[in-house]
Scaffold this motif. Structure first.
Motif, short mmCIF file in Angstrom:
data_model
loop_
_atom_site.label_atom_id
_atom_site.label_comp_id
_atom_site.label_asym_id
_atom_site.label_seq_id
_atom_site.Cartn_x
_atom_site.Cartn_y
_atom_site.Cartn_z
N ARG A 1 -5.22 1.52 -3.77
CA ARG A 1 -4.88 2.79 -3.10
C ARG A 1 -3.45 2.68 -2.63
O ARG A 1 -3.14 1.89 -1.75
N SER B 1 0.82 -1.21 0.00
CA SER B 1 0.00 0.00 0.00
C SER B 1 0.86 1.27 0.00
O SER B 1 0.34 2.36 -0.18
N SER C 1 -2.64 7.27 -5.41
CA SER C 1 -3.70 6.86 -6.33
C SER C 1 -4.99 6.60 -5.57
O SER C 1 -4.96 6.20 -4.41
N ALA C 2 -6.10 6.82 -6.25
CA ALA C 2 -7.43 6.52 -5.75
C ALA C 2 -7.70 7.15 -4.39
O ALA C 2 -8.27 6.54 -3.51
N ASN C 3 -7.28 8.40 -4.21
CA ASN C 3 -7.48 9.08 -2.94
C ASN C 3 -7.78 10.55 -3.23
O ASN C 3 -6.89 11.38 -3.32
#
Length: 158
Positions: A88, A51, A135-137
């Motif tokens: 993420r 992560s 990413s994805a945040n």
């Protein structure tokens, strides 16, 4: 936390096992050796992907090159999801004058995830900067501004 180390000189890839140690706080630190992509793949698979990927300022150029080849290869552009990273993910790399660190930041910027990427270069002082990719945040930009404001308030560094 998993520390990835350069493969020791003269060591064959076989027999390089994951080592774990407890730091007496209930947090374990695992060590793996980047003797090849298989070692990283096995570790990432057992963790359901990493992560966070943080490049140490003192990382040798050969380890940075291995990391760049594994985590930021062109294969991510053709695959459904990253083989080593979670959806993420946070990626942090020091952007000193060393070309290898700047190269991995530039290359990974678009290859670390297919999801929405946010990135920033945080200048710590005139000679030190850190590249951050998330990413994805969607809340990342707001949090980064808050962190920067807190650092400036507490240290006077802007």
């Amino acid at each position: 936390v998993i520390a990835i180390w350069t493969c020791p000189d003269g060591k064959d890839r076989t027999g390089m096992e994951l080592e774990e140690e407890d730091d007496n706080t209930g947090t374990s630190l695992s060590h793996i050796y980047a003797c090849g992509e298989d070692d990283i793949f096995q570790s990432a698979t057992s963790e359901d992907g990493y992560s966070a990927l943080i490049v140490d300022r003192a990382a040798p150029s050969d380890l940075v090159a291995i990391g760049e080849g594994i985590f930021c290869s062109d294969r991510i552009l053709d695959s459904r999801r990253h083989a080593f990273l979670r959806e993420r993910v946070t990626f942090v790399v020091p952007l000193s004058s060393e070309a290898d660190k700047k190269s991995i930041f530039a290359r990974c910027l678009r290859r670390i995830s297919k999801r929405l990427i946010r990135s920033a270069v945080v200048v710590l002082d005139k000679s030190e900067a850190v590249g951050v990719v998330v990413s994805a945040n969607d809340s990342f930009p707001r949090r980064l501004v808050t962190v920067a404001q807190n650092v400036e308030k507490k240290t006077g560094v802007s």
